[in-house]
Scaffold this active site. Structure first.
Site, short mmCIF file in Angstrom:
data_model
loop_
_atom_site.label_atom_id
_atom_site.label_comp_id
_atom_site.label_asym_id
_atom_site.label_seq_id
_atom_site.Cartn_x
_atom_site.Cartn_y
_atom_site.Cartn_z
N GLU A 121 7.74 0.46 5.41
CA GLU A 121 9.03 -0.19 5.19
C GLU A 121 8.93 -1.24 4.09
OE1 GLU A 121 9.83 -1.70 9.06
OE2 GLU A 121 10.54 0.21 9.87
N SER A 146 -9.04 6.91 -5.86
CA SER A 146 -7.88 7.81 -5.98
C SER A 146 -8.24 9.25 -6.34
CB SER A 146 -6.88 7.25 -7.00
OG SER A 146 -6.26 6.10 -6.53
N HIS A 155 3.52 12.61 2.62
CA HIS A 155 2.17 12.47 2.08
C HIS A 155 1.91 11.04 1.66
CE1 HIS A 155 -0.81 12.57 -1.26
NE2 HIS A 155 -1.45 13.32 -0.40
N SER A 156 2.87 10.43 1.03
CA SER A 156 2.80 9.02 0.62
C SER A 156 4.22 8.55 0.37
CB SER A 156 1.96 8.87 -0.65
OG SER A 156 2.66 9.38 -1.78
#
Length: 431
Positions: free
Chosen positions: A108, A194, A323-324
């Site tokens: 959020e 990453s 997923h993200s």
């Protein structure tokens, strides 16, 4: 438990096999054959046949899923010795609630523009908790995005999570990483990177170091089934296998590699079936069953250390969230699908039903626990947002040991001059 009991017998048999393989590399000898079998390079003996038959993996039985607790939260028939300690089970459950609240609030926060990026682990909380209990706290871990709960179980605080995601002056990475790219030398948790799958060859090397160290540790490496499509997956597996390094390869098969479902990723029997090609023992486990994950991980670790070899674990789960924060999973899967798996495979709901059947949990305790966890996460986020960013000089520190080299010093001077010429774009304190 039978997995652990069989480890000693396999270790003895493997010792004989290893001695034979090593002697082959030292002493040249003629290939011996018999009417039934023949010996081939590497000390391998293979049976002969006059039946010209192709091996088709589609004809073989699939690797079963190790499961202790069913969807209703009941222990399966014939299963004993699980979930008997109320305090332990309650701690596992409240930790899973903490992971869920951490994900909910920080997701959020990203949507509100308070942090730049986030990834949740909805539907996989039991993998974090079960795996954390299966490894020793000093076993080095290479993670990939969704193992925050394992780090939490090792003592990484909510404030440390919040500081990293906000990239403030108390962030252990000094603001150099994206949010959720955690790392902590204190907790033997290598900083998440990453690029996909780079951690697998690194884990093979670390596992070999653990073998040379000889202190009974192993290396754990986590990745998704999508990462298993990368070349580094095969390199890492092969290195660990040939070096006989104590590494536990832990694959979270959660159904999707971003937007690509598993049916479009591979044709074989999941990812665990690939372990055999590298000479690794493997097990497939129900990722929504925290008891099964804990026991399978513990057994895999014990086998890796006792036999000095890599072991493969595939945890079958479902990624309930996107997923993200850069993804909208409703573009490639239906709401009905997500609702179905949330109802049948959610690990928090499953463990709650188990606790309720024991009389250990109810709606009042659930409400109080969620309220407490939400409050703690919000407090950490609020505190993190008030802290200043790391000083701009941290961009140039820690690259080299000792004195800063001339070319980095020049870059820092150039950047500071640029910022002085354009103060309107660099109003933030410290950078």
């Amino acid at each position: 438990m039978a997995i652990v009991a069989a480890a000693a017998a396999r270790a003895a048999a493997r010792s004989v096999r290893s001695m034979a393989a090593r002697s082959w590399g030292v002493t040249a000898r003629a290939m011996s054959t018999s009417p039934e079998a023949g010996e081939y390079p590497g000390g391998v003996t293979l049976p002969f046949t006059t039946d010209m038959a192709f091996h088709d993996p589609a004809d073989d039985d699939r690797i079963p899923v190790f499961r202790v607790m069913d969807e209703s939260g009941m222990l399966r028939e014939g299963v004993e010795g699980f979930g008997e300690d109320r305090e332990d089970v309650t701690n596992m459950y409240t930790t899973m609630l903490r992971i869920h609240q951490l994900d909910t609030i920080f997701y959020e926060a990203q949507r509100q523009g308070r942090i730049s990026f986030y990834m949740t682990a909805n539907g996989e909380e039991s993998i974090h908790v079960g795996a954390a209990l299966g490894f020793n706290n000093d076993d080095p871990v290479y993670a990939q995005y969704r193992e925050a709960g394992l780090l939490l179980m090792r003592g990484f605080t909510l404030q440390q999570f919040a500081d990293q995601c906000c990239s403030n002056e108390d962030d252990g990475g000094k603001g150099r990483q994206m949010p959720v790219h955690y790392g902590s030398p204190e907790h033997h948790f290598y900083t998440i990177s990453s690029p996909l799958t780079t951690q697998l060859p690194q884990a093979a090397g670390t596992g070999y170091a653990m073998k040379m160290e000889g202190k009974g540790r192993c290396c754990a490496v986590f990745f998704g089934e999508g990462a298993a499509s990368e070349g580094d997956f095969h390199a890492g597996m092969n290195f660990a296998s040939t070096l006989e390094a104590p590494v536990v390869f832990f694959c979270r098969n959660n159904g999707y590699a971003i937007s690509t479902p598993v049916k479009d990723q591979y044709r074989g029997d999941g990812i665990a079936s690939r372990a055999a090609g590298y000479g690794m023992p493997s097990i497939r486990v129900d990722g929504a069953d925290v008891f099964a994950v804990r026991e399978a991980t513990r057994a895999a670790r014990d086998m890796a250390v006792a036999e000095s070899r890599p072991v493969f674990v595939e945890a079958m789960a479902y990624r309930e969230g996107h997923h993200s924060t850069s993804d909208d999973s409703t573009r490639y899967r239906s709401g009905d699908e997500i609702a179905h798996w949330r109802e049948t495979s959610n690990p928090i709901g499953r463990l709650r039903r188990f606790m309720e059947s024991k009389g250990w949990w109810d709606d009042e305790r659930e409400k109080a626990a969620n309220k407490a966890e939400r409050k703690a996460v919000l407090q950490a986020l609020t505190a993190a947002e008030k802290k200043p960013a790391p000083d701009m000089s941290e961009l140039f520190s820690d690259v080299y040991a000792g004195e800063q080299p001339w070319h980095l010093a020049e870059q820092e001077v150039a950047l500071r001059k640029h910022m002085a010429r354009h103060p309107e774009h660099y109003a933030g304190e410290g950078h």
